[in-house]
Scaffold this motif. Sequence first.
Motif, PDB file in Angstrom:
ATOM      1  N   LYS A  34      -8.964  -7.397  -4.958  1.00  0.00           N
ATOM      2  CA  LYS A  34      -8.043  -6.513  -4.268  1.00  0.00           C
ATOM      3  C   LYS A  34      -6.466  -6.516  -4.515  1.00  0.00           C
ATOM      4  CE  LYS A  34      -6.683  -5.252   0.666  1.00  0.00           C
ATOM      5  NZ  LYS A  34      -7.436  -5.516   2.075  1.00  0.00           N
ATOM      6  N   LEU A  35      -6.511  -5.594  -5.079  1.00  0.00           N
ATOM      7  CA  LEU A  35      -5.457  -5.004  -5.244  1.00  0.00           C
ATOM      8  C   LEU A  35      -3.537  -5.101  -4.010  1.00  0.00           C
ATOM      9  CD1 LEU A  35      -5.667  -1.633  -7.731  1.00  0.00           C
ATOM     10  CD2 LEU A  35      -4.342  -4.417  -8.774  1.00  0.00           C
ATOM     11  N   LYS A  36      -2.497  -5.661  -4.639  1.00  0.00           N
ATOM     12  CA  LYS A  36      -1.748  -5.955  -3.250  1.00  0.00           C
ATOM     13  C   LYS A  36      -0.503  -6.027  -4.519  1.00  0.00           C
ATOM     14  CE  LYS A  36      -4.769  -9.244  -1.207  1.00  0.00           C
ATOM     15  NZ  LYS A  36      -4.245 -11.154  -1.139  1.00  0.00           N
ATOM     16  N   ARG A  37       0.402  -5.610  -3.127  1.00  0.00           N
ATOM     17  CA  ARG A  37       2.424  -4.780  -3.351  1.00  0.00           C
ATOM     18  C   ARG A  37       2.503  -6.748  -4.666  1.00  0.00           C
ATOM     19  NH1 ARG A  37       6.007  -2.563   1.006  1.00  0.00           N
ATOM     20  NH2 ARG A  37       4.789  -0.965   0.919  1.00  0.00           N
ATOM     21  N   GLY A  38       3.014  -6.496  -5.780  1.00  0.00           N
ATOM     22  CA  GLY A  38       3.626  -7.557  -6.355  1.00  0.00           C
ATOM     23  C   GLY A  38       3.220  -7.933  -7.111  1.00  0.00           C
TER      24      GLY A  38
ATOM     25  N   LEU B 166      -2.043   3.782 -11.704  1.00  0.00           N
ATOM     26  CA  LEU B 166      -3.053   3.562 -12.525  1.00  0.00           C
ATOM     27  C   LEU B 166      -4.369   3.318 -11.878  1.00  0.00           C
ATOM     28  CD1 LEU B 166      -0.315   1.121 -14.154  1.00  0.00           C
ATOM     29  CD2 LEU B 166      -1.140   3.761 -15.090  1.00  0.00           C
ATOM     30  N   ASN B 167      -5.588   3.438 -12.219  1.00  0.00           N
ATOM     31  CA  ASN B 167      -6.779   3.691 -11.918  1.00  0.00           C
ATOM     32  C   ASN B 167      -7.405   1.728 -12.792  1.00  0.00           C
ATOM     33  OD1 ASN B 167     -10.256   3.877 -11.976  1.00  0.00           O
ATOM     34  ND2 ASN B 167      -9.434   4.556  -9.580  1.00  0.00           N
ATOM     35  N   MET B 168      -7.811   1.387 -12.548  1.00  0.00           N
ATOM     36  CA  MET B 168      -8.720   0.122 -12.810  1.00  0.00           C
ATOM     37  C   MET B 168      -9.518   0.400 -13.860  1.00  0.00           C
ATOM     38  SD  MET B 168      -8.537  -3.649  -9.856  1.00  0.00           S
ATOM     39  CE  MET B 168      -8.530  -4.192 -11.389  1.00  0.00           C
ATOM     40  N   ILE B 169     -10.226   1.191 -13.826  1.00  0.00           N
ATOM     41  CA  ILE B 169     -11.974   2.353 -14.306  1.00  0.00           C
ATOM     42  C   ILE B 169     -11.124   2.669 -15.686  1.00  0.00           C
ATOM     43  CG2 ILE B 169     -13.392   2.767 -14.400  1.00  0.00           C
ATOM     44  CD1 ILE B 169     -13.576   2.334 -11.569  1.00  0.00           C
ATOM     45  N   ASN B 170     -10.269   3.847 -15.857  1.00  0.00           N
ATOM     46  CA  ASN B 170      -9.718   4.639 -16.472  1.00  0.00           C
ATOM     47  C   ASN B 170      -8.863   4.021 -17.143  1.00  0.00           C
ATOM     48  OD1 ASN B 170     -11.469   5.938 -14.924  1.00  0.00           O
ATOM     49  ND2 ASN B 170     -10.156   7.700 -13.811  1.00  0.00           N
ATOM     50  N   ASP B 171      -7.881   3.646 -16.615  1.00  0.00           N
ATOM     51  CA  ASP B 171      -6.609   2.951 -17.283  1.00  0.00           C
ATOM     52  C   ASP B 171      -7.022   1.849 -18.033  1.00  0.00           C
ATOM     53  OD1 ASP B 171      -4.972   5.156 -17.162  1.00  0.00           O
ATOM     54  OD2 ASP B 171      -4.967   5.086 -15.434  1.00  0.00           O
ATOM     55  N   GLN B 172      -8.025   0.716 -17.504  1.00  0.00           N
ATOM     56  CA  GLN B 172      -8.401  -0.687 -17.387  1.00  0.00           C
ATOM     57  C   GLN B 172      -7.219  -1.522 -17.653  1.00  0.00           C
ATOM     58  OE1 GLN B 172     -10.270   0.037 -21.144  1.00  0.00           O
ATOM     59  NE2 GLN B 172     -12.550   0.965 -20.220  1.00  0.00           N
ATOM     60  N   PHE B 173      -6.410  -1.386 -16.107  1.00  0.00           N
ATOM     61  CA  PHE B 173      -5.266  -2.219 -16.784  1.00  0.00           C
ATOM     62  C   PHE B 173      -5.880  -3.722 -16.486  1.00  0.00           C
ATOM     63  CE2 PHE B 173      -4.412  -0.400 -12.544  1.00  0.00           C
ATOM     64  CZ  PHE B 173      -4.910  -1.459 -11.531  1.00  0.00           C
ATOM     65  N   GLU B 174      -4.809  -5.010 -16.386  1.00  0.00           N
ATOM     66  CA  GLU B 174      -5.173  -5.965 -16.784  1.00  0.00           C
ATOM     67  C   GLU B 174      -4.155  -6.449 -15.517  1.00  0.00           C
ATOM     68  OE1 GLU B 174      -5.880  -7.982 -19.581  1.00  0.00           O
ATOM     69  OE2 GLU B 174      -5.263  -6.884 -20.717  1.00  0.00           O
TER      70      GLU B 174
ATOM     71  N   VAL C 137       0.149   2.892  -7.292  1.00  0.00           N
ATOM     72  CA  VAL C 137       1.424   3.456  -7.494  1.00  0.00           C
ATOM     73  C   VAL C 137       1.987   1.950  -8.375  1.00  0.00           C
ATOM     74  CG1 VAL C 137       3.532   3.569  -8.002  1.00  0.00           C
ATOM     75  CG2 VAL C 137       1.440   4.700  -6.016  1.00  0.00           C
ATOM     76  N   VAL C 138       3.044   1.505  -9.603  1.00  0.00           N
ATOM     77  CA  VAL C 138       2.636   0.812 -10.429  1.00  0.00           C
ATOM     78  C   VAL C 138       4.145   1.310 -11.173  1.00  0.00           C
ATOM     79  CG1 VAL C 138       2.578  -0.574 -12.654  1.00  0.00           C
ATOM     80  CG2 VAL C 138       0.891  -0.056 -11.632  1.00  0.00           C
ATOM     81  N   PHE C 139       4.999   0.189 -10.889  1.00  0.00           N
ATOM     82  CA  PHE C 139       6.455   0.805 -11.111  1.00  0.00           C
ATOM     83  C   PHE C 139       6.599   0.138 -12.884  1.00  0.00           C
ATOM     84  CE2 PHE C 139      10.830  -1.240 -12.621  1.00  0.00           C
ATOM     85  CZ  PHE C 139      11.640  -0.237 -12.335  1.00  0.00           C
ATOM     86  N   CYS C 140       6.914   0.588 -14.115  1.00  0.00           N
ATOM     87  CA  CYS C 140       6.660   0.218 -15.743  1.00  0.00           C
ATOM     88  C   CYS C 140       8.067  -0.111 -15.810  1.00  0.00           C
ATOM     89  CB  CYS C 140       6.444   1.654 -16.155  1.00  0.00           C
ATOM     90  SG  CYS C 140       6.368   0.790 -18.006  1.00  0.00           S
ATOM     91  N   PHE C 141       8.158  -1.615 -15.796  1.00  0.00           N
ATOM     92  CA  PHE C 141       9.068  -1.966 -16.347  1.00  0.00           C
ATOM     93  C   PHE C 141      10.321  -1.607 -18.004  1.00  0.00           C
ATOM     94  CE2 PHE C 141       7.123  -5.971 -15.067  1.00  0.00           C
ATOM     95  CZ  PHE C 141       7.875  -5.938 -13.242  1.00  0.00           C
TER      96      PHE C 141
ATOM     97  N   SER D 201      -3.628   1.698  -2.821  1.00  0.00           N
ATOM     98  CA  SER D 201      -4.520   3.295  -2.786  1.00  0.00           C
ATOM     99  C   SER D 201      -5.151   2.082  -1.817  1.00  0.00           C
ATOM    100  CB  SER D 201      -5.333   4.003  -3.610  1.00  0.00           C
ATOM    101  OG  SER D 201      -5.750   4.531  -2.724  1.00  0.00           O
ATOM    102  N   GLU D 202      -4.969   3.022  -0.634  1.00  0.00           N
ATOM    103  CA  GLU D 202      -6.129   2.520   0.740  1.00  0.00           C
ATOM    104  C   GLU D 202      -7.560   4.007   0.389  1.00  0.00           C
ATOM    105  OE1 GLU D 202      -4.427   2.909   4.629  1.00  0.00           O
ATOM    106  OE2 GLU D 202      -2.778   1.660   4.313  1.00  0.00           O
ATOM    107  N   VAL D 203      -6.950   4.266  -0.416  1.00  0.00           N
ATOM    108  CA  VAL D 203      -8.645   5.783  -0.275  1.00  0.00           C
ATOM    109  C   VAL D 203      -9.494   4.772  -1.123  1.00  0.00           C
ATOM    110  CG1 VAL D 203      -9.572   7.601  -0.396  1.00  0.00           C
ATOM    111  CG2 VAL D 203      -7.685   6.898   1.069  1.00  0.00           C
ATOM    112  N   ASP D 204      -8.429   4.490  -2.201  1.00  0.00           N
ATOM    113  CA  ASP D 204      -9.345   4.050  -3.770  1.00  0.00           C
ATOM    114  C   ASP D 204      -8.695   2.284  -4.848  1.00  0.00           C
ATOM    115  OD1 ASP D 204     -10.741   3.572  -5.962  1.00  0.00           O
ATOM    116  OD2 ASP D 204      -9.378   5.322  -6.589  1.00  0.00           O
TER     117      ASP D 204
END
Length: 78
Positions: free
Chosen positions: A4-8, A65-73, A53-57, A45-48
């Motif tokens: 589950k994605l979480k802030r931080g 970003l979406n884990m399936i479409n953007d394949q982020f780790e 939403v990710v802050f890019c350094f 996201s609470e819906v998906d």
Amino acid sequence: MEVKLKRGMLVRWVVDYKYFAAPPTSVGVTPQEPIYLYGIVLEASEVDPQSAVVFCFQDGTWTLLNMINDQFEILTGE
């Protein structure tokens, strides 16, 4: 097990590759040495449950970003 994605959470995603190589024994080319961007999850996201939403350094932008479409780790986080 689904995470589950979480802030931080620290994440990374591929934006390009340094080069593409064509081995002599196969058809086509394969990407080599991915170029990553790194960021931190600001809001999940609470819906998906696979989107955030990710802050890019690197450039300071906010990216959806979406884990399936953007394949982020996910690199860190609980």
